[in-house]
Design a protein around this motif. Structure first.
Motif, PDB file in Angstrom:
ATOM      1  N   LYS A 183      89.685 125.963 145.513  1.00 46.59           N
ATOM      2  CA  LYS A 183      88.771 127.084 145.327  1.00 46.59           C
ATOM      3  C   LYS A 183      87.975 126.953 144.034  1.00 46.59           C
ATOM      4  N   VAL A 184      88.646 126.622 142.920  1.00 44.67           N
ATOM      5  CA  VAL A 184      87.967 126.505 141.639  1.00 44.67           C
ATOM      6  C   VAL A 184      87.192 125.191 141.552  1.00 44.67           C
ATOM      7  N   SER A 185      87.855 124.097 141.972  1.00 45.13           N
ATOM      8  CA  SER A 185      87.219 122.773 141.924  1.00 45.13           C
ATOM      9  C   SER A 185      87.358 122.110 143.290  1.00 45.13           C
ATOM     10  N   PRO A 186      86.449 122.415 144.227  1.00 44.22           N
ATOM     11  CA  PRO A 186      86.569 121.873 145.591  1.00 44.22           C
ATOM     12  C   PRO A 186      86.416 120.351 145.615  1.00 44.22           C
ATOM     13  N   LYS A 187      87.210 119.722 146.448  1.00 45.10           N
ATOM     14  CA  LYS A 187      87.118 118.273 146.615  1.00 45.10           C
ATOM     15  C   LYS A 187      86.996 117.929 148.093  1.00 45.10           C
ATOM     16  N   ASP A 188      86.238 116.855 148.354  1.00 44.49           N
ATOM     17  CA  ASP A 188      86.095 116.379 149.730  1.00 44.49           C
ATOM     18  C   ASP A 188      87.381 115.688 150.162  1.00 44.49           C
ATOM     19  N   VAL A 189      87.844 116.021 151.342  1.00 43.64           N
ATOM     20  CA  VAL A 189      89.040 115.411 151.935  1.00 43.64           C
ATOM     21  C   VAL A 189      88.675 114.945 153.334  1.00 43.64           C
ATOM     22  N   ARG A 190      89.097 113.742 153.686  1.00 42.34           N
ATOM     23  CA  ARG A 190      88.814 113.213 155.025  1.00 42.34           C
ATOM     24  C   ARG A 190      90.109 112.954 155.785  1.00 42.34           C
ATOM     25  N   LEU A 191      90.181 113.497 156.971  1.00 41.87           N
ATOM     26  CA  LEU A 191      91.275 113.226 157.899  1.00 41.87           C
ATOM     27  C   LEU A 191      90.817 112.126 158.849  1.00 41.87           C
ATOM     28  N   ILE A 192      91.532 111.009 158.868  1.00 41.43           N
ATOM     29  CA  ILE A 192      91.089 109.806 159.572  1.00 41.43           C
ATOM     30  C   ILE A 192      92.120 109.429 160.635  1.00 41.43           C
ATOM     31  N   TYR A 193      91.641 109.156 161.832  1.00 39.30           N
ATOM     32  CA  TYR A 193      92.547 108.737 162.914  1.00 39.30           C
ATOM     33  C   TYR A 193      91.730 108.107 164.031  1.00 39.30           C
ATOM     34  N   LEU A 194      92.430 107.420 164.920  1.00 35.74           N
ATOM     35  CA  LEU A 194      91.815 106.858 166.126  1.00 35.74           C
ATOM     36  C   LEU A 194      92.004 107.850 167.265  1.00 35.74           C
ATOM     37  N   LYS A 195      90.920 108.317 167.817  1.00 37.50           N
ATOM     38  CA  LYS A 195      90.977 109.384 168.811  1.00 37.50           C
ATOM     39  C   LYS A 195      91.777 108.992 170.045  1.00 37.50           C
ATOM     40  N   SER A 196      91.716 107.725 170.427  1.00 37.64           N
ATOM     41  CA  SER A 196      92.410 107.291 171.642  1.00 37.64           C
ATOM     42  C   SER A 196      93.907 107.080 171.421  1.00 37.64           C
ATOM     43  N   LEU A 197      94.364 107.047 170.157  1.00 40.56           N
ATOM     44  CA  LEU A 197      95.773 106.760 169.867  1.00 40.56           C
ATOM     45  C   LEU A 197      96.513 107.961 169.272  1.00 40.56           C
ATOM     46  N   ALA A 198      95.910 108.640 168.320  1.00 38.44           N
ATOM     47  CA  ALA A 198      96.615 109.682 167.567  1.00 38.44           C
ATOM     48  C   ALA A 198      97.043 110.828 168.467  1.00 38.44           C
ATOM     49  N   ASN A 199      98.264 111.287 168.255  1.00 34.66           N
ATOM     50  CA  ASN A 199      98.798 112.401 169.027  1.00 34.66           C
ATOM     51  C   ASN A 199      98.036 113.689 168.693  1.00 34.66           C
ATOM     52  N   ASP A 200      97.602 114.415 169.712  1.00 34.16           N
ATOM     53  CA  ASP A 200      96.801 115.624 169.505  1.00 34.16           C
ATOM     54  C   ASP A 200      97.554 116.692 168.713  1.00 34.16           C
ATOM     55  N   ASP A 201      98.869 116.801 168.940  1.00 32.38           N
ATOM     56  CA  ASP A 201      99.654 117.794 168.201  1.00 32.38           C
ATOM     57  C   ASP A 201      99.684 117.465 166.710  1.00 32.38           C
ATOM     58  N   ASP A 202      99.820 116.165 166.396  1.00 32.83           N
ATOM     59  CA  ASP A 202      99.811 115.754 164.989  1.00 32.83           C
ATOM     60  C   ASP A 202      98.468 116.053 164.331  1.00 32.83           C
ATOM     61  N   VAL A 203      97.387 115.753 165.053  1.00 28.55           N
ATOM     62  CA  VAL A 203      96.044 116.003 164.515  1.00 28.55           C
ATOM     63  C   VAL A 203      95.846 117.491 164.258  1.00 28.55           C
ATOM     64  N   GLN A 204      96.254 118.312 165.213  1.00 30.57           N
ATOM     65  CA  GLN A 204      96.071 119.749 165.076  1.00 30.57           C
ATOM     66  C   GLN A 204      96.919 120.309 163.928  1.00 30.57           C
ATOM     67  N   THR A 205      98.144 119.789 163.769  1.00 24.59           N
ATOM     68  CA  THR A 205      99.027 120.251 162.691  1.00 24.59           C
ATOM     69  C   THR A 205      98.433 119.926 161.327  1.00 24.59           C
ATOM     70  N   MET A 206      97.974 118.683 161.160  1.00 28.94           N
ATOM     71  CA  MET A 206      97.393 118.287 159.878  1.00 28.94           C
ATOM     72  C   MET A 206      96.098 119.046 159.606  1.00 28.94           C
ATOM     73  N   ARG A 207      95.295 119.211 160.638  1.00 28.30           N
ATOM     74  CA  ARG A 207      94.027 119.950 160.497  1.00 28.30           C
ATOM     75  C   ARG A 207      94.289 121.395 160.056  1.00 28.30           C
ATOM     76  N   GLN A 208      95.295 122.017 160.655  1.00 32.23           N
ATOM     77  CA  GLN A 208      95.623 123.400 160.322  1.00 32.23           C
ATOM     78  C   GLN A 208      96.132 123.516 158.879  1.00 32.23           C
ATOM     79  N   ARG A 209      96.979 122.559 158.458  1.00 27.01           N
ATOM     80  CA  ARG A 209      97.508 122.607 157.094  1.00 27.01           C
ATOM     81  C   ARG A 209      96.401 122.427 156.062  1.00 27.01           C
ATOM     82  N   LEU A 210      95.439 121.567 156.351  1.00 28.21           N
ATOM     83  CA  LEU A 210      94.327 121.366 155.416  1.00 28.21           C
ATOM     84  C   LEU A 210      93.440 122.607 155.337  1.00 28.21           C
TER      85      LEU A 210
END
Length: 508
Positions: A183-210
């Motif tokens: 909030k005070v000092s925002p930083k760019d963060v990138r979530l990187i994965y292969l769409k055809s391989l990465a488990n959708d539940d894992d992607v959604q969990t990490m996305r939600q936590r970020l």
């Protein structure tokens, strides 16, 4: 630690002050930035209109600012076109322009490298992003050095790190989702994965936590990793942090997720298991026999590092019978002049070793290496001659330290060294029974741990025997035609196993 912001703080987001006089705007900005001399505010007259250009000096790319913005702006009247924001957006050779109509946005974007142009009496203000980003060049990895394989490491530049990942994974299937954390000092963060391989539940969990992370700032990827882990109270790291792009990419093509952070020379991947921290990409670059040997060696070294000094304390204090007679005589003779109990002797040496390791890490490289070698020899010899410890214990402590340094992951190696201390205390109180109790507690604790919701001891628990050849040994590539089922990738099959085994003719 950083927490949620107080609700008492006044929210000024969306405050609009436009249209406004240029002199008034200059005074407002001067007050907001406490008359900071780095805030440059210039006034011009273009096509009979008053124009203000302002920015923070050290935050912008000055050659780009002069060539792409100021020169066309000063010479705009020569184009014989009406002077407005629309015409500027069309004429200036930049593609990052955008209109802003509130003061808070102007203030927050000034400090990330935006140049603003204000035409007096307009209801909005035009901004162009021209950041000057300082970063070191791509260099050799220091913390995770290898004999074989790529030598480059990540840098503090997010754009360079993303370029390296794109260069190593040349696939349109690669996804890089963008997030802002802090909030005070925002930083760019990138979530990187292969769409055809990465488990959708894992992607959604990490996305939600970020998305839900509410902190003032995140200093580094290693700090962000601790915020996002399933449990912050246990001693084991649950995400695999690395400074090596090849290790980062290897985990992504295995079906895991990767995270990179602005201004961080490392990234991390998830989910991870206990055995992930004992794998090295160097295992892939050597023959499978050598890769298997060194991988098994790391497993043995981890167990040896945890158990050897507590076993010494238990044996010398209580269980003399487990020591061979000749060795027991040698131990007795070497400890004859030592006035302290075994537990104090071991803790003293372990503490001295940690001091040497920490001092060597903080000193300049050449001085640190000399300090580690000379300091260890001199202090060890002096401790023996002074009767503070025995020769045999120095050998055991040195072997235990060497075994802990075999671990490819620095963070996991630190956890292994810390585990020794409570085991030493348990051994001094209960003997071998205390060690058994401590190891049993660690195993039970590890079975309850998760990484991004996945079991921490997989494929050992829950049992996946077919994944053993991807964890405990490094089998020939012809026999690893499938990805590890433990990480639950969308696609298990990597290539056709039968085609890979075919012997090719020289003409084929």
């Amino acid at each position: 630690m950083w927490g949620k912001k107080s609700n008492k703080k006044q929210d000024t987001k969306g405050t609009s002050i436009f249209p406004i006089k240029i002199d008034t705007l200059e005074q407002i900005l001067a007050d907001k930035f406490e008359k900071n001399p780095d805030l440059k505010f210039s006034k011009y007259k273009v096509a009979n209109k008053k124009v203000a250009v302002f920015f923070i000096d050290y935050q912008i790319d000055m050659p780009m600012f002069q060539h792409a913005l100021m020169d066309p702006l000063i010479n705009f009247e020569k184009n014989n076109k009406p002077f407005s924001y629309e015409s500027l957006l069309n004429e200036l050779p930049l593609n990052s322009g955008g209109l802003v109509d509130d003061l808070d946005t102007v203030l927050s974007e000034l400090i990330i490298g935006k140049v603003f142009i204000y035409i007096e009496s307009e209801k909005s203000i035009l901004g162009y992003l021209m950041p000057m980003k300082e970063s070191r060049s791509v260099e050799k990895a220091e913390t995770e050095s290898l004999v074989l394989g790529p030598k480059i490491s990540f840098t503090e530049s997010l754009s360079k790190n993303l370029n390296i990942v794109r260069w190593l994974i040349k696939s349109t299937d690669l996804v890089m989702e963008e997030f802002k954390v802090g909030k005070v000092s925002p930083k760019d963060v990138r979530l990187i994965y292969l769409k055809s391989l990465a488990n959708d539940d894992d992607v959604q969990t990490m996305r939600q936590r970020l998305k839900e992370l509410d902190v003032d700032q995140v200093e580094d990827a290693i700090v962000l990793k601790q915020y996002l882990e399933d449990s912050q109270l246990n001693i084991f790291p649950q995400f695999d942090a690395t400074e090596r792009p090849d290790r980062f990419v290897y985990n992504i093509v295995s079906g895991k997720l990767g995270v990179l952070v602005e201004n961080s020379p490392s990234g991390f991947t998830a989910p991870a298991t206990l055995f992930s921290f004992l794998e090295s990409t160097e295992d892939l670059y050597m023959r499978w026999q050598g890769g298997t040997f060194f991988r098994l060696l790391r497993f043995f070294a981890m167990f040896f590092s945890i158990i050897i000094t507590p076993t010494y304390v238990a044996a010398v204090t209580y269980q003399y019978a487990i020591i061979p007679i000749q060795l027991l005589i040698s131990i007795g003779q070497s400890r004859a002049a030592v006035p302290f109990p075994p537990v104090f002797e071991v803790l003293l040496l372990e503490f001295m070793l940690e001091l040497l390791r920490e001092a060597g890490a903080r000193l300049p490289t050449k001085v640190g290496q000399t300090m580690g070698i000379v300091g260890g020899i001199v202090i060890g010899q002096a401790a023996v001659e002074a009767g503070l410890t025995s020769n045999i214990l120095i050998i055991l402590v040195a072997m235990s330290a060497l075994a802990s340094f075999v671990t490819p992951s620095y963070l996991f190696g630190t956890s292994i060294r810390l585990i020794r201390f409570p085991l030493i205390l348990l051994a001094s109180i209960f003997g071998l029974l205390g060690i058994v109790f401590g190891i049993t507690f660690l195993i039970i604790h590890a079975t309850r741990l998760t990484s991004l919701g996945r079991p921490y001891l997989v494929p050992l628990y829950p049992l996946h025997i077919k994944d053993f050849n991807k964890v405990f040994v490094r089998t020939p590539f012809n026999y690893t035609s499938k990805l590890a089922k433990s990480y639950r990738p969308k696609i298990l099959k990597r290539y056709n196993k039968e085609d890979a085994k075919k012997i090719r003719d020289i003409d084929e």
